[in-house]
Design a protein around this motif. Sequence first.
Motif, mmCIF file in Angstrom:
data_model
loop_
_atom_site.group_PDB
_atom_site.id
_atom_site.type_symbol
_atom_site.label_atom_id
_atom_site.label_comp_id
_atom_site.label_asym_id
_atom_site.label_seq_id
_atom_site.Cartn_x
_atom_site.Cartn_y
_atom_site.Cartn_z
ATOM 1 N N GLU A 161 -19.364 -3.788 -5.762
ATOM 2 C CA GLU A 161 -19.172 -4.794 -6.811
ATOM 3 C C GLU A 161 -17.943 -4.544 -7.667
ATOM 4 O OE1 GLU A 161 -22.509 -2.569 -9.160
ATOM 5 O OE2 GLU A 161 -21.782 -2.858 -6.988
ATOM 6 N N MET A 162 -17.509 -3.320 -7.603
ATOM 7 C CA MET A 162 -16.425 -3.030 -8.610
ATOM 8 C C MET A 162 -14.767 -3.063 -8.026
ATOM 9 S SD MET A 162 -17.349 -2.816 -11.633
ATOM 10 C CE MET A 162 -18.461 -3.927 -12.008
ATOM 11 N N GLU A 163 -15.150 -3.538 -6.782
ATOM 12 C CA GLU A 163 -13.791 -3.591 -5.922
ATOM 13 C C GLU A 163 -13.199 -4.946 -6.041
ATOM 14 O OE1 GLU A 163 -12.205 -2.712 -1.308
ATOM 15 O OE2 GLU A 163 -14.240 -1.987 -1.896
ATOM 16 N N PHE A 164 -11.914 -5.172 -6.301
ATOM 17 C CA PHE A 164 -11.378 -6.495 -6.344
ATOM 18 C C PHE A 164 -10.285 -6.421 -5.691
ATOM 19 C CE2 PHE A 164 -13.853 -5.528 -10.095
ATOM 20 C CZ PHE A 164 -14.619 -6.563 -10.254
ATOM 21 N N ARG A 165 -9.631 -7.901 -5.029
ATOM 22 C CA ARG A 165 -8.547 -7.806 -4.466
ATOM 23 C C ARG A 165 -7.539 -8.819 -5.410
ATOM 24 N NH1 ARG A 165 -8.313 -9.329 1.682
ATOM 25 N NH2 ARG A 165 -8.602 -7.049 1.466
ATOM 26 N N CYS A 166 -6.438 -8.148 -5.398
ATOM 27 C CA CYS A 166 -5.476 -9.181 -6.287
ATOM 28 C C CYS A 166 -4.140 -9.777 -5.613
ATOM 29 C CB CYS A 166 -4.724 -8.069 -7.206
ATOM 30 S SG CYS A 166 -6.072 -7.050 -8.186
ATOM 31 N N PHE A 167 -3.871 -10.879 -6.004
ATOM 32 C CA PHE A 167 -2.716 -11.608 -5.330
ATOM 33 C C PHE A 167 -1.541 -11.770 -6.119
ATOM 34 C CE2 PHE A 167 -7.078 -12.803 -3.871
ATOM 35 C CZ PHE A 167 -7.115 -12.831 -2.402
ATOM 36 N N VAL A 168 -0.404 -11.458 -5.423
ATOM 37 C CA VAL A 168 1.086 -11.489 -6.217
ATOM 38 C C VAL A 168 1.845 -12.226 -5.561
ATOM 39 C CG1 VAL A 168 2.828 -9.986 -7.070
ATOM 40 C CG2 VAL A 168 0.586 -9.243 -7.172
ATOM 41 N N ARG A 169 2.376 -13.056 -5.956
ATOM 42 C CA ARG A 169 3.643 -14.056 -5.333
ATOM 43 C C ARG A 169 4.736 -14.236 -6.368
ATOM 44 N NH1 ARG A 169 5.051 -19.364 -4.249
ATOM 45 N NH2 ARG A 169 5.671 -19.624 -1.882
ATOM 46 N N ASN A 170 5.901 -14.108 -6.005
ATOM 47 C CA ASN A 170 7.065 -14.318 -6.810
ATOM 48 C C ASN A 170 7.125 -13.003 -7.762
ATOM 49 O OD1 ASN A 170 7.986 -16.219 -5.061
ATOM 50 N ND2 ASN A 170 7.162 -17.892 -6.335
ATOM 51 N N GLY A 171 6.407 -11.879 -7.483
ATOM 52 C CA GLY A 171 6.314 -11.149 -8.511
ATOM 53 C C GLY A 171 5.186 -11.168 -9.619
ATOM 54 N N ASN A 172 4.347 -12.283 -9.746
ATOM 55 C CA ASN A 172 3.429 -12.520 -10.410
ATOM 56 C C ASN A 172 2.012 -12.647 -10.059
ATOM 57 O OD1 ASN A 172 5.052 -13.770 -12.989
ATOM 58 N ND2 ASN A 172 5.856 -15.285 -11.236
ATOM 59 N N LEU A 173 1.145 -11.970 -10.933
ATOM 60 C CA LEU A 173 -0.033 -11.804 -10.605
ATOM 61 C C LEU A 173 -1.041 -13.189 -10.685
ATOM 62 C CD1 LEU A 173 -2.521 -9.936 -9.458
ATOM 63 C CD2 LEU A 173 -2.964 -9.677 -12.103
ATOM 64 N N VAL A 174 -1.414 -13.824 -9.433
ATOM 65 C CA VAL A 174 -1.596 -15.120 -9.477
ATOM 66 C C VAL A 174 -3.228 -15.323 -9.541
ATOM 67 C CG1 VAL A 174 0.335 -16.249 -8.863
ATOM 68 C CG2 VAL A 174 -1.313 -15.405 -7.355
ATOM 69 N N GLY A 175 -3.942 -14.351 -8.791
ATOM 70 C CA GLY A 175 -5.365 -14.186 -8.636
ATOM 71 C C GLY A 175 -5.817 -12.970 -8.494
ATOM 72 N N ILE A 176 -7.071 -12.997 -8.948
ATOM 73 C CA ILE A 176 -8.130 -11.614 -8.704
ATOM 74 C C ILE A 176 -9.460 -12.518 -8.206
ATOM 75 C CG2 ILE A 176 -9.245 -9.719 -9.601
ATOM 76 C CD1 ILE A 176 -7.062 -9.894 -11.814
ATOM 77 N N SER A 177 -9.915 -11.715 -7.203
ATOM 78 C CA SER A 177 -11.149 -12.118 -6.325
ATOM 79 C C SER A 177 -12.160 -10.942 -6.236
ATOM 80 C CB SER A 177 -10.982 -12.702 -5.047
ATOM 81 O OG SER A 177 -12.065 -12.807 -4.526
ATOM 82 N N GLN A 178 -13.322 -11.137 -6.570
ATOM 83 C CA GLN A 178 -14.365 -10.088 -6.402
ATOM 84 C C GLN A 178 -14.197 -9.751 -4.678
ATOM 85 O OE1 GLN A 178 -18.233 -11.532 -7.362
ATOM 86 N NE2 GLN A 178 -19.297 -10.387 -5.749
ATOM 87 N N ARG A 179 -14.035 -8.403 -4.377
ATOM 88 C CA ARG A 179 -13.994 -8.135 -3.159
ATOM 89 C C ARG A 179 -15.350 -8.192 -2.215
ATOM 90 N NH1 ARG A 179 -13.066 -7.910 1.386
ATOM 91 N NH2 ARG A 179 -11.724 -6.560 2.641
ATOM 92 N N GLU A 180 -16.373 -7.527 -2.773
ATOM 93 C CA GLU A 180 -17.549 -7.891 -2.062
ATOM 94 C C GLU A 180 -18.151 -9.188 -2.283
ATOM 95 O OE1 GLU A 180 -20.035 -7.868 0.105
ATOM 96 O OE2 GLU A 180 -19.628 -5.800 0.517
ATOM 97 N N VAL A 181 -17.931 -10.164 -1.334
ATOM 98 C CA VAL A 181 -18.454 -11.525 -1.647
ATOM 99 C C VAL A 181 -19.630 -11.903 -0.961
ATOM 100 C CG1 VAL A 181 -15.999 -12.392 -2.045
ATOM 101 C CG2 VAL A 181 -16.874 -12.175 0.453
ATOM 102 N N THR A 182 -20.365 -10.762 -0.445
ATOM 103 C CA THR A 182 -21.766 -11.053 0.082
ATOM 104 C C THR A 182 -23.033 -10.618 -0.884
ATOM 105 O OG1 THR A 182 -21.971 -8.634 0.861
ATOM 106 C CG2 THR A 182 -20.807 -10.248 2.370
ATOM 107 N N GLY A 183 -22.597 -10.667 -2.145
ATOM 108 C CA GLY A 183 -23.851 -10.476 -3.190
ATOM 109 C C GLY A 183 -23.612 -10.947 -4.537
ATOM 110 N N PHE A 184 -24.568 -11.435 -5.092
ATOM 111 C CA PHE A 184 -24.133 -11.923 -6.640
ATOM 112 C C PHE A 184 -24.537 -10.501 -7.503
ATOM 113 C CE2 PHE A 184 -26.853 -13.853 -10.131
ATOM 114 C CZ PHE A 184 -25.695 -13.891 -10.803
#
Length: 339
Positions: free
Chosen positions: A185-208
């Motif tokens: 649950e402590m792993e995250f995916r980060c999304f960068v576009r045009n040099g800006n961090l635009v989103g962060i998502s929980q990586r393990e999406v199969t659990g709450f």
Amino acid sequence: MKEEEVNRCQIQEWYPTFKSTTIKTIIHPLPESFIHYLLDDSGPFLLPLSISNSDPLPNRIPNSEHHQDFTIPNHQESDDESEQPPPPPSFPQLESQINQSIAALGGSIFPKLNWTSPKDSSWISPTGTLKCTSFTEIVLLLKSSDSLVHDLCHAYDLCNDRTAPPRPDCFFLALRKWYPSLHPEMEFRCFVRNGNLVGISQREVTGFYPVLIERKRELESGITEFYEGKVRGRFESERYTFDVYVRADGEVKLLDFNTWGGVTLPLLFTWEELESESESESGSGGMEFRIVESQCGVRPGLKTAVPYDYLDTSEGSGWDQFLRNADEELRRQTRSAGA
């Protein structure tokens, strides 16, 4: 997606720059004979003949139908030479180098090729994980993996400026230090576009995980600070994703880089949302951090033969429709909770 963007995500390309912020790794170039061995499925499944008598996995032929192993029959026990299996391959120099590296990394590692780990074959491991303590265990995972075919044969299939052959000139095996106490649950995916961090998502999406709700603000702040101080301007692509792990003490560790789009999953986002948000927020510093907010928001389980990253989620597929419905249900519940 461009070839250069795909190439930058190879671990042997980015690791030297980010060595101090990621998991300790030793990288070995692989001989072409070993790549041919991984791709060859014309005969029985033979593990390489080990140079070490202490190897926990002697040369055996796994029978995938019954999930059992059968030792190679003695040639003298059969009168029919035509029924004898071919001699097992051997890579003594590579095996010696890799076993030395495993020892240098504490005795346990998990393997990764240029882009991909053999996550879909973890079921065949005695521990049910990617943990390896010997060359033979690594080969068993690599040889049993279907997802690695992406690296070996299809790395550039989605490039719109494709001029290169369907595979890189050289393959590498990255041995990454194994840590037994990591929490998914402590792993995250980060999304960068045009040099800006635009989103962060929980990586393990199969659990709450309720802890994520409790620590959401702290996690967002730590990951954003990590990006600004350790990643921004150092990875040359304008758009990409990267995965991180947040330790118990709050320190953020880089795990991997992936391309923007293609086979990379947007997880709790859609690529359309990320494109729209990144265009509207470009330069303004806006960013959204998404986690699974309730048990109803979890994504489908991973009880399949392929990792979640390689499920067919293309537009129009069954998984695509399922995930869209799940997204809509999550938004509905979020709106209801807010009201």
